[in-house]
Design an enzyme around this catalytic site. Structure first.
Site, PDB file in Angstrom:
ATOM      1  N   ASP A 133       0.852  -1.191   0.000  1.00 53.98           N
ATOM      2  CA  ASP A 133       0.000   0.000   0.000  1.00 53.98           C
ATOM      3  C   ASP A 133       0.891   1.244   0.000  1.00 53.98           C
ATOM      4  OD1 ASP A 133      -3.100   0.646   0.779  1.00 53.98           O
ATOM      5  OD2 ASP A 133      -1.710   2.186   1.513  1.00 53.98           O
ATOM      6  N   ILE A 134       0.566   2.199  -0.861  1.00 52.95           N
ATOM      7  CA  ILE A 134       1.358   3.438  -0.906  1.00 52.95           C
ATOM      8  C   ILE A 134       1.006   4.273   0.331  1.00 52.95           C
ATOM      9  CG2 ILE A 134       1.973   5.469  -2.273  1.00 52.95           C
ATOM     10  CD1 ILE A 134       0.924   4.025  -4.749  1.00 52.95           C
ATOM     11  N   GLU A 162      -4.664   2.488  -4.322  1.00 56.46           N
ATOM     12  CA  GLU A 162      -3.206   2.601  -4.171  1.00 56.46           C
ATOM     13  C   GLU A 162      -2.685   1.325  -3.507  1.00 56.46           C
ATOM     14  OE1 GLU A 162      -5.329   2.932  -1.504  1.00 56.46           O
ATOM     15  OE2 GLU A 162      -3.699   3.778  -0.272  1.00 56.46           O
TER      16      GLU A 162
HETATM   17  N1  LIG Z   1      -4.688   9.558  -8.284  1.00 54.15           N
HETATM   18  C1  LIG Z   1      -5.363   8.491  -7.875  1.00 54.15           C
HETATM   19  N2  LIG Z   1      -5.722   8.407  -6.576  1.00 54.15           N
HETATM   20  C2  LIG Z   1      -6.403   7.303  -6.171  1.00 54.15           C
HETATM   21  C3  LIG Z   1      -6.732   6.277  -7.038  1.00 54.15           C
HETATM   22  N3  LIG Z   1      -7.412   5.336  -6.337  1.00 54.15           N
HETATM   23  C4  LIG Z   1      -7.477   5.776  -5.059  1.00 54.15           C
HETATM   24  N4  LIG Z   1      -6.859   6.960  -4.933  1.00 54.15           N
HETATM   25  C5  LIG Z   1      -6.710   7.789  -3.740  1.00 54.15           C
HETATM   26  O1  LIG Z   1      -5.841   7.160  -2.810  1.00 54.15           O
HETATM   27  C6  LIG Z   1      -6.060   7.787  -1.544  1.00 54.15           C
HETATM   28  C7  LIG Z   1      -5.976   6.737  -0.464  1.00 54.15           C
HETATM   29  O2  LIG Z   1      -6.024   7.399   0.733  1.00 54.15           O
HETATM   30  P1  LIG Z   1      -6.173   6.701   2.134  1.00 54.15           P
HETATM   31  O3  LIG Z   1      -6.947   5.418   2.005  1.00 54.15           O
HETATM   32  O4  LIG Z   1      -6.702   7.701   3.107  1.00 54.15           O
HETATM   33  O5  LIG Z   1      -4.747   6.243   2.513  1.00 54.15           O
HETATM   34  P2  LIG Z   1      -3.363   6.996   2.499  1.00 54.15           P
HETATM   35  O6  LIG Z   1      -3.510   8.467   2.323  1.00 54.15           O
HETATM   36  O7  LIG Z   1      -2.508   6.307   1.484  1.00 54.15           O
HETATM   37  O8  LIG Z   1      -2.848   6.714   3.942  1.00 54.15           O
HETATM   38  P3  LIG Z   1      -2.264   5.362   4.538  1.00 54.15           P
HETATM   39  O9  LIG Z   1      -2.747   4.228   3.691  1.00 54.15           O
HETATM   40  O10 LIG Z   1      -2.790   5.311   5.907  1.00 54.15           O
HETATM   41  O11 LIG Z   1      -0.798   5.493   4.483  1.00 54.15           O
HETATM   42  C8  LIG Z   1      -7.431   8.470  -1.636  1.00 54.15           C
HETATM   43  O12 LIG Z   1      -7.213   9.869  -1.626  1.00 54.15           O
HETATM   44  C9  LIG Z   1      -7.971   8.037  -2.975  1.00 54.15           C
HETATM   45  O13 LIG Z   1      -8.747   9.037  -3.600  1.00 54.15           O
HETATM   46  C10 LIG Z   1      -6.353   6.411  -8.419  1.00 54.15           C
HETATM   47  O14 LIG Z   1      -6.610   5.569  -9.258  1.00 54.15           O
HETATM   48  N5  LIG Z   1      -5.670   7.541  -8.772  1.00 54.15           N
END
Ligand SMILES: Nc1nc2c(ncn2[C@@H]2O[C@H](COP(=O)(O)OP(=O)(O)OP(=O)(O)O)[C@@H](O)[C@H]2O)c(=O)[nH]1
Length: 329
Positions: free
Chosen positions: A203-204, A246
Site C-alpha cells: 500500500d502506498i 493505491e
Molecule cells: N490519483 C489516484 N488516486 C487514487 C486512485 N485510487 C485511489 N486513490 C486515492 O488514494 C487515496 C488513499 O487514501 P487513504 O486510504 O486515506 O490512505 P493513504 O492516504 O494512502 O494513507 P495510509 O494508507 O494510511 O498510508 C485516496 O485519496 C484516494 O482518492 C487512483 O486511481 N488515482
C-alpha cells in the site's frame, strides 16, 4: 416354323428390346437427374461464405467448395488426393491432421479454433473449424466433412474484451478479478503438491497527500511508477496485480516466508532509491514510500481468504508502526 410363329417371335424380341431401351433410358435419365442435382448442390456450396471440404479416411481431400479451392489455389482435379501439408505450414498442417485423425478414429464431431500466420504480411488469421465423420448410405465410414469460417475479427475482439476485463487500465497490471482467479488456482496447486506459496500486499503511504498536493493526474503517475518499480523485481511466475486504488498484491508461487520477506524489503527500499535511466519523467514525480504485509501458506489454512486476511493484518502492523516497513503474519 410357320411364318406366324416367326412374326410372333420377332414381335416378342422387339418388345423385349423396347423394354430394355426404355429401362436404359430411365436409368440414364435418373443418372442425369442425379448429376444435375449434384451440380446444383455444388453450385450452392460454392456460394456459401465458408470453407467446405470432404476428406477420405486417410485425411486426403476428395472435394472442396470454390472458396476452399481459391484459398489453396488449385482446381477440383488438382485438389483430389492432396493433404494439408501442401497448403499450410507444418505446425498448422499437423494440428489439422491431429483433428482429422480424432474425427476418424473416434467417429466424433469436433470443433476447434486454428491460427494461421499470413505469409505476406505476417498477420495472424483465426479460423473456426467443425469436422464430423462422413458415412455412405450403408453406414460405412468414408471420411470426414469439414466446415471452416474465418473468425479473426471476433477472436481479436474477444481477446481485447478479455484483456480489458482482466487488467487494470491505469497500470496494465492484472486487476483484482484476475488476481482472485490466479490466487485460487495457485492456492489449490500449492496445497495439492505441498509447495510453498507467499503473498504480499503493498500500500502506498499517505497517498491522499500526493493527490491533495499535486493533483490526481500526478497521483496516477505515481501509481504507475510504483507498479513499474515492483514489476522490475519480480520473477515470471509471480503475479503482480493492482487490487485497489493505491493497493497492490503479489502472489509468489514456490516462495517461502524468508524469501518473500527479503523481496518485500527490496521492494520497499527500491521505491525510494529507484532511478530510471535518462530523462525519465517518473524521476521528477514526488517521492513516496510503501508499506507491505506478507503471509505464507500454512497447512492450517482452509482457504486462500485466510492467507489474504493474514497479509492484510501484517500490512496494518506496518502502517501502525509508522509506515515504510514490512511485516509478516
Ligand atoms: N490519483 C489516484 N488516486 C487514487 C486512485 N485510487 C485511489 N486513490 C486515492 O488514494 C487515496 C488513499 O487514501 P487513504 O486510504 O486515506 O490512505 P493513504 O492516504 O494512502 O494513507 P495510509 O494508507 O494510511 O498510508 C485516496 O485519496 C484516494 O482518492 C487512483 O486511481 N488515482
Amino acid at each position: 416354323m410357320p411364318i406366324n410363329n416367326i412374326a410372333l417371335l420377332v414381335m416378342v424380341l422387339l418388345c423385349f428390346v423396347a423394354v430394355l431401351l426404355m429401362l436404359n433410358l430411365k436409368e440414364h435419365r435418373q443418372v442425369q437427374a442425379k448429376k444435375q442435382q449434384l451440380n446444383s448442390y455444388e453450385q450452392i456450396l460454392d456460394q456459401v461464405g465458408a470453407y467446405i471440404y470432404v476428406k477420405d479416411i486417410h485425411c486426403r481431400y476428395v472435394y472442396a467448395n470454390q472458396l476452399t479451392l481459391n484459398f489453396f489455389g488449385v482446381t477440383q482435379d488438382q485438389l483430389k488426393g492432396t493433404s494439408d501439408t501442401e497448403y499450410f505450414p507444418d505446425s498448422v498442417a499437423n494440428l489439422l491432421l491431429k483433428n482429422d485423425r480424432k474425427v476418424i478414429a473416434l467417429q466424433l464431431k469436433i470443433a476447434d479454433d486454428i491460427m494461421v500466420d499470413g505469409e505476406e504480411d505476417g498477420s495472424c488469421h483465426v479460423y473456426h473449424e467443425i469436422k464430423q465423420p462422413f458415412f455412405d448410405e450403408k453406414g460405412k465410414l468414408t471420411g470426414l466433412i469439414g466446415v471452416s469460417t474465418e473468425i479473426t475479427d471476433e477472436y481479436n475482439l474477444r481477446s481485447e474484451l478479455e484483456q480489458l476485463a482482466n487488467t487494470d487500465a491505469l497500470t496494465g497490471l492484472y486487476n483484482r478479478r484476475s488476481f482472485n482467479a490466479f490466487s485460487e488456482h495457485e492456492y489449490a496447486r500449492a496445497m495439492r503438491y505441498f509447495e510453498p506459496l507467499s503473498l504480499m500486499i503493498i500500500d502506498i503511504d499517505l497517498f491522499k497527500n500526493v493527490n491533495d498536493t499535486y493533483g490526481h493526474l500526478v497521483g496516477d503517475e505515481v501509481i504507475r511508477r510504483v507498479a513499474l518499480v515492483c514489476n522490475q523485481h519480480i520473477r515470471e511466475a509471480d503475479v503482480l496485480a493492482r487490487i485497489g486504488g493505491e493497493e497492490f498484491a503479489i502472489l509468489l508461487p514456490g516462495t517461502d516466508t524468508e524469501s518473500a520477506y527479503k523481496l518485500a524489503e527490496r521492494l520497499r527500499i527500491s521505491q525510494q532509491t529507484y532511478r530510471f535511466p535518462g530523462q525519465h519523467e517518473a524521476n521528477d514525480l514526488p517521492e513516496v514510500t510503501i508499506s507491505i504485509g506478507v503471509s505464507t501458506l500454512s497447512v492450517k489454512d482452509k482457504s486462500f481468504a485466510q492467507m489474504l486476511s493474514r497479509a492484510d493484518k501484517a500490512l496494518y502492523s506496518s502502517k501502525n508502526i509508522g509506515r515504510n516497513s514490512v511485516h509478516v503474519a
